[in-house]
Scaffold this active site. Sequence first.
Site, PDB file in Angstrom:
ATOM      1  N   SER A  91     -23.519  57.203  20.069  1.00  0.00           N
ATOM      2  CA  SER A  91     -24.801  57.919  19.954  1.00  0.00           C
ATOM      3  C   SER A  91     -24.673  59.383  20.324  1.00  0.00           C
ATOM      4  O   SER A  91     -25.665  60.114  20.283  1.00  0.00           O
ATOM      5  CB  SER A  91     -25.851  57.302  20.876  1.00  0.00           C
ATOM      6  OG  SER A  91     -26.232  56.032  20.417  1.00  0.00           O
ATOM      7  N   THR A 193     -27.991  57.615  23.794  1.00  0.00           N
ATOM      8  CA  THR A 193     -28.107  59.050  24.054  1.00  0.00           C
ATOM      9  C   THR A 193     -28.086  59.322  25.545  1.00  0.00           C
ATOM     10  O   THR A 193     -28.726  58.608  26.308  1.00  0.00           O
ATOM     11  CB  THR A 193     -29.449  59.559  23.484  1.00  0.00           C
ATOM     12  OG1 THR A 193     -29.339  59.550  22.068  1.00  0.00           O
ATOM     13  CG2 THR A 193     -29.795  60.952  23.967  1.00  0.00           C
ATOM     14  N   THR A 211     -27.047  64.190  21.917  1.00  0.00           N
ATOM     15  CA  THR A 211     -27.118  63.000  21.049  1.00  0.00           C
ATOM     16  C   THR A 211     -26.603  63.298  19.647  1.00  0.00           C
ATOM     17  O   THR A 211     -26.610  64.456  19.207  1.00  0.00           O
ATOM     18  CB  THR A 211     -28.584  62.521  20.934  1.00  0.00           C
ATOM     19  OG1 THR A 211     -28.623  61.274  20.242  1.00  0.00           O
ATOM     20  CG2 THR A 211     -29.460  63.527  20.201  1.00  0.00           C
ATOM     21  N   ARG A 221     -32.586  65.421   9.563  1.00  0.00           N
ATOM     22  CA  ARG A 221     -33.520  64.908  10.580  1.00  0.00           C
ATOM     23  C   ARG A 221     -33.084  65.363  11.978  1.00  0.00           C
ATOM     24  O   ARG A 221     -31.935  65.288  12.351  1.00  0.00           O
ATOM     25  CB  ARG A 221     -33.549  63.383  10.505  1.00  0.00           C
ATOM     26  CG  ARG A 221     -34.497  62.716  11.500  1.00  0.00           C
ATOM     27  CD  ARG A 221     -33.783  62.316  12.780  1.00  0.00           C
ATOM     28  NE  ARG A 221     -34.640  61.507  13.661  1.00  0.00           N
ATOM     29  CZ  ARG A 221     -34.338  61.255  14.930  1.00  0.00           C
ATOM     30  NH1 ARG A 221     -33.240  61.727  15.466  1.00  0.00           N
ATOM     31  NH2 ARG A 221     -35.146  60.532  15.672  1.00  0.00           N
ATOM     32  N   VAL A 222     -34.057  65.826  12.754  1.00  0.00           N
ATOM     33  CA  VAL A 222     -33.819  66.191  14.150  1.00  0.00           C
ATOM     34  C   VAL A 222     -34.800  65.381  14.994  1.00  0.00           C
ATOM     35  O   VAL A 222     -35.966  65.235  14.628  1.00  0.00           O
ATOM     36  CB  VAL A 222     -34.046  67.710  14.364  1.00  0.00           C
ATOM     37  CG1 VAL A 222     -33.988  68.071  15.835  1.00  0.00           C
ATOM     38  CG2 VAL A 222     -33.009  68.514  13.570  1.00  0.00           C
ATOM     39  N   GLY A 223     -34.315  64.860  16.106  1.00  0.00           N
ATOM     40  CA  GLY A 223     -35.160  64.038  16.967  1.00  0.00           C
ATOM     41  C   GLY A 223     -35.727  64.811  18.136  1.00  0.00           C
ATOM     42  O   GLY A 223     -35.852  66.040  18.117  1.00  0.00           O
ATOM     43  N   ASP A 224     -36.075  64.068  19.159  1.00  0.00           N
ATOM     44  CA  ASP A 224     -36.700  64.651  20.343  1.00  0.00           C
ATOM     45  C   ASP A 224     -35.707  65.325  21.281  1.00  0.00           C
ATOM     46  O   ASP A 224     -36.075  66.238  22.030  1.00  0.00           O
ATOM     47  CB  ASP A 224     -37.391  63.548  21.150  1.00  0.00           C
ATOM     48  CG  ASP A 224     -36.366  62.504  21.625  1.00  0.00           C
ATOM     49  OD1 ASP A 224     -35.610  61.987  20.780  1.00  0.00           O
ATOM     50  OD2 ASP A 224     -36.296  62.243  22.840  1.00  0.00           O
ATOM     51  N   THR A 244     -34.816  58.787  25.955  1.00  0.00           N
ATOM     52  CA  THR A 244     -33.894  58.214  24.972  1.00  0.00           C
ATOM     53  C   THR A 244     -34.693  57.271  24.084  1.00  0.00           C
ATOM     54  O   THR A 244     -35.760  56.803  24.469  1.00  0.00           O
ATOM     55  CB  THR A 244     -32.740  57.469  25.667  1.00  0.00           C
ATOM     56  OG1 THR A 244     -31.847  56.950  24.676  1.00  0.00           O
ATOM     57  CG2 THR A 244     -33.236  56.333  26.540  1.00  0.00           C
ATOM     58  N   GLY A 245     -34.176  57.026  22.908  1.00  0.00           N
ATOM     59  CA  GLY A 245     -34.867  56.096  22.016  1.00  0.00           C
ATOM     60  C   GLY A 245     -35.435  56.792  20.797  1.00  0.00           C
ATOM     61  O   GLY A 245     -34.941  57.842  20.378  1.00  0.00           O
ATOM     62  N   GLY A 247     -36.927  59.047  18.719  1.00  0.00           N
ATOM     63  CA  GLY A 247     -37.338  60.422  18.975  1.00  0.00           C
ATOM     64  C   GLY A 247     -38.684  60.788  18.399  1.00  0.00           C
ATOM     65  O   GLY A 247     -39.429  61.588  18.980  1.00  0.00           O
TER      66      GLY A 247
HETATM   67  C1  SD4 Z   1     -33.233  60.713  18.686  1.00  0.00           C
HETATM   68  N1  SD4 Z   1     -33.782  60.163  20.945  1.00  0.00           N
HETATM   69  O1  SD4 Z   1     -32.533  61.425  17.985  1.00  0.00           O
HETATM   70  C2  SD4 Z   1     -32.683  60.270  20.013  1.00  0.00           C
HETATM   71  C3  SD4 Z   1     -31.917  59.007  19.811  1.00  0.00           C
HETATM   72  C4  SD4 Z   1     -31.519  58.318  21.065  1.00  0.00           C
HETATM   73  O2  SD4 Z   1     -30.109  56.880  22.104  1.00  0.00           O
HETATM   74  O3  SD4 Z   1     -32.046  58.491  22.109  1.00  0.00           O
HETATM   75  N2  SD4 Z   1     -30.518  57.483  20.995  1.00  0.00           N
HETATM   76  O4  SD4 Z   1     -34.328  60.293  18.337  1.00  0.00           O
END
Ligand code: SD4
Length: 334
Positions: A91, A193, A211, A221-224, A244-245, A247
């Site tokens: 990750s 992450t 991450t 795509r970009v997450g949190d 984490t998780g 995003g």
């Molecule tokens: C995301 N929060 O890109 C991240 C992914 C993540 O463990 O936390 N993975 O959304």
Amino acid sequence: MKRRKFIQNTSLGSLGVVAGATALACKSESEKEATTLATDKEEKNIPMVIATWEVPNAVSKAWSTLQEGRTALDAIEEGCKVEEADPENQSVGYGGLPDRDGNVTLDACIMNSKGDYGSVVYLQNIKHPISIARKVMEDTPHVLMAGMGAQQFALELGFEKENLLTEASKAAWEEWKKTSEYKPIINIENHDTIGMLAIDKDGNISGGCTTSGLAYKMAGRVGDSPIIGAGLFVDNEIGAATATGMGEEVLKTVGSFLIVELMRQGMSPQAACEEAVRRIVSKNPNHKDFQVGYIAVNKKGETGAYAIHEGFLATVHQNEKMKTYAPEYHLTGP
Ligand code: SD4
């Protein structure tokens, strides 16, 4: 892939895994006690490090950096680099699972005790995005750099261009392509992450998050994780939080900022993490389909951790002891 599956408490004996106190379930939110590994005096809570998931190597590195008398910011960079360099962590960084087109794209951010922040998004072929994020913060007038520009900046700093797609991650992607119909997935098991928070001997707080984002995401795509207030927030007067998780859900609720603000209003880190999770759950009838986990620390070094689903872990080093533990799950329903 084994680290990406829900990890059972029983597999963590050597790390001294503990479950959160069951008494938490009986207390009201405001009464909940903050968690700490300290056994006697409050000052033993500091220095400290806490990170998402089972990351003893990263936390040990951050802790030893603090023991050398270096700053919380140094500890964050050093600790996060351990996971970025680890091909087993799919990750983060080298060995991260690619997007659905097979490209490993990295997001990271760092925030110091002065409230300065640096971030890189959609960075490719550079193994240590956390270091580039720090350079954005310290060496540029900007806070967030993306894609080719961020890569160019890294190369100018002397960082090497590397192929980050390992054979194992490539094989996993090839496997995914066979059945996925090229659809991005929402997967509650798909997380490792690293979000890390540290307090140094002077009581200053810093944080970082790094991450490769959601596996097989759409290109671009970009997450949190690299977004201030969502994946990470630090307020040196109050505390810090990181996520984490999934995003998208963290972004929509600005989760890390929310947790710090709830602590400002008097909540313990644990109660604040739980409220941020509840906020997501209450807005999402489909919350069974994704995972979000938070960790937090306040100025006293008290910690909190909570997630939508069981399986989330936090690793904390405090008072000369390191533990990976699972929060107690309760009260997440809308
Ligand atoms: C995301 N929060 O890109 C991240 C992914 C993540 O463990 O936390 N993975 O959304």
